[in-house]
Design a protein around this motif. Structure first.
Motif, PDB file in Angstrom:
ATOM      1  N   THR A 191      18.493   9.230  -0.055  1.00 22.66           N
ATOM      2  CA  THR A 191      18.864   7.840   0.215  1.00 22.66           C
ATOM      3  C   THR A 191      18.229   6.826  -0.728  1.00 22.66           C
ATOM      4  O   THR A 191      18.755   5.727  -0.897  1.00 22.66           O
ATOM      5  CB  THR A 191      18.470   7.463   1.655  1.00 22.66           C
ATOM      6  N   ARG A 192      17.101   7.169  -1.333  1.00 24.19           N
ATOM      7  CA  ARG A 192      16.389   6.189  -2.139  1.00 24.19           C
ATOM      8  C   ARG A 192      17.019   6.018  -3.515  1.00 24.19           C
ATOM      9  O   ARG A 192      17.558   6.959  -4.087  1.00 24.19           O
ATOM     10  CB  ARG A 192      14.928   6.601  -2.297  1.00 24.19           C
ATOM     11  N   THR A 193      16.903   4.788  -4.042  1.00 24.04           N
ATOM     12  CA  THR A 193      17.323   4.492  -5.406  1.00 24.04           C
ATOM     13  C   THR A 193      16.078   4.096  -6.197  1.00 24.04           C
ATOM     14  O   THR A 193      14.971   3.995  -5.649  1.00 24.04           O
ATOM     15  CB  THR A 193      18.329   3.340  -5.436  1.00 24.04           C
ATOM     16  N   ASP A 221      15.277   1.305  -7.172  1.00 27.27           N
ATOM     17  CA  ASP A 221      14.730   0.057  -6.650  1.00 27.27           C
ATOM     18  C   ASP A 221      13.588   0.318  -5.673  1.00 27.27           C
ATOM     19  O   ASP A 221      12.761  -0.560  -5.422  1.00 27.27           O
ATOM     20  CB  ASP A 221      15.824  -0.752  -5.943  1.00 27.27           C
ATOM     21  N   ASP A 222      13.560   1.525  -5.098  1.00 32.99           N
ATOM     22  CA  ASP A 222      12.521   1.887  -4.128  1.00 32.99           C
ATOM     23  C   ASP A 222      11.316   2.545  -4.781  1.00 32.99           C
ATOM     24  O   ASP A 222      10.352   2.896  -4.096  1.00 32.99           O
ATOM     25  CB  ASP A 222      13.104   2.865  -3.089  1.00 32.99           C
ATOM     26  N   TYR A 242      14.856  10.609  -3.256  1.00 39.26           N
ATOM     27  CA  TYR A 242      15.769   9.929  -4.171  1.00 39.26           C
ATOM     28  C   TYR A 242      17.058  10.735  -4.337  1.00 39.26           C
ATOM     29  O   TYR A 242      17.045  11.973  -4.249  1.00 39.26           O
ATOM     30  CB  TYR A 242      15.100   9.712  -5.531  1.00 39.26           C
ATOM     31  N   SER A 243      18.153  10.033  -4.573  1.00 39.05           N
ATOM     32  CA  SER A 243      19.431  10.715  -4.773  1.00 39.05           C
ATOM     33  C   SER A 243      19.376  11.550  -6.048  1.00 39.05           C
ATOM     34  O   SER A 243      18.511  11.343  -6.898  1.00 39.05           O
ATOM     35  CB  SER A 243      20.566   9.694  -4.880  1.00 39.05           C
ATOM     36  N   GLU A 303      19.792   9.325  -9.198  1.00 35.71           N
ATOM     37  CA  GLU A 303      18.658   8.441  -9.432  1.00 35.71           C
ATOM     38  C   GLU A 303      17.405   9.224  -9.831  1.00 35.71           C
ATOM     39  O   GLU A 303      16.655   8.811 -10.722  1.00 35.71           O
ATOM     40  CB  GLU A 303      18.377   7.615  -8.165  1.00 35.71           C
ATOM     41  N   SER A 345      26.914  13.701  -9.630  1.00 37.17           N
ATOM     42  CA  SER A 345      27.450  12.723  -8.680  1.00 37.17           C
ATOM     43  C   SER A 345      28.191  13.403  -7.535  1.00 37.17           C
ATOM     44  O   SER A 345      28.373  12.813  -6.468  1.00 37.17           O
ATOM     45  CB  SER A 345      28.383  11.735  -9.395  1.00 37.17           C
TER      46      SER A 345
END
Length: 284
Positions: free
Chosen positions: A148-150, A152-153, A189-190, A193, A255
């Motif tokens: 879930t994290r990108t 930005d986190d 993180y995904s 990312e 992806s």
């Protein structure tokens, strides 16, 4: 080393540098099966990685340019706080600092562990073992990661954790991208990312290592071992061209797909290598 061997090793470096299957392990193994039947060496491997890292610069140039521009503006205007910047510039500045933080561990370990890097870490027994072990680590992190994290986190502690994982790549077979992506997935993180930051984080480490080894080859050839400058240049250029195509493919692939095929490949390759070593076909 012949020109043909250099091209083969360059293609192999370009194909495997960005996939989580360890380019250094593949060059180490391939060297045993080429006509020269020898380890290409840590110096040759590090120099050819300059080519693949130039491919990263080209592919991620917009990201890199934005990070460098924002970071240097902030450096020359320290009175401008991050809070006063717009969100895009603030994130670019943070990314610049986090790449620096994440690079520190491998700079320290890489400099202090030169003897092991050139000798102990290049044991085929060790390469085979870590191919399997860290393949399973990648599978577990990818399967269990929250996804879930990108970026930005991304925090300082996470950047440092990525950096500590990157130091494991000094052992052929671990894989720089594999270790850092595994850490990113474990932190939630995904795939895309985690991979993006892993590639950006590798830039200063790979260029630093590559140019350090290039300097060693030029000024301390005894420590570097025998290096053919023409063959090394050809391998480096070949690796860069092939590597760019692999980056473009991998970012699209991740992806919609998992890392499972790479995990299976690592386990099969490592197991096969153990069999060859155990039966005496290869000398570890």
């Amino acid at each position: 080393m012949t020109i043909l061997e250099a091209i083969i090793l360059g293609i192999l470096q370009g194909l495997t540098e960005f996939l989580p299957i360890s380019s250094s392990a593949h060059l180490r193994i391939a060297g045993e099966f080429l006509p020269g039947a020898s380890d290409p060496g840590a110096t040759f491997t590090a120099i050819t990685q300059i080519g693949t890292e130039i491919a990263v610069l080209i592919y991620f140039w917009r990201d890199i340019r934005a990070i460098l521009a924002a970071w240097f503006r902030h450096l020359w205007r320290p009175q401008t706080t991050l809070a006063a910047m717009d969100a895009t510039e603030r994130q670019a500045v943070r990314m610049g600092w986090l790449i620096i933080v994440g690079t520190l561990p491998i700079v320290i370990v890489g400099y202090t562990a030169q003897a092991a890097i050139r000798d102990v870490f290049r044991s085929l027994w060790l390469v085979a073992t870590v191919l399997i072990v860290f393949g399973l680590v990648l599978w577990a992190a990818d399967y269990l990661g929250r996804r879930t994290r990108t970026l930005d986190d991304l925090t300082t502690s996470h950047g440092l954790a990525y950096g500590l994982a990157q130091t494991l790549a000094l052992i052929p077979g671990v894989s720089r991208s594999g270790a850092t992506i595994s850490m990113g997935r474990a932190l939630g993180y995904s795939r895309v990312e985690a991979t993006r930051y892993a590639f950006l984080l590798a830039i200063p480490a790979v260029f630093g290592s590559g140019f350090y080894e290039l300097r060693t080859a030029l000024f301390d050839p005894v420590a570097a071992g025998p290096i053919d400058p023409v063959a090394t240049l050809i391998a480096t250029l070949t690796a860069g061209v092939v590597g760019f195509a692999v980056i473009a493919w991998l970012m699209r692939y991740l992806s919609t797909h998992s890392f499972l095929p790479f995990v299976l490949y690592r386990v099969v390759l490592g197991s096969g290598l153990l069999i060859l070593l155990g039966t005496g076909v290869l000398d570890g």
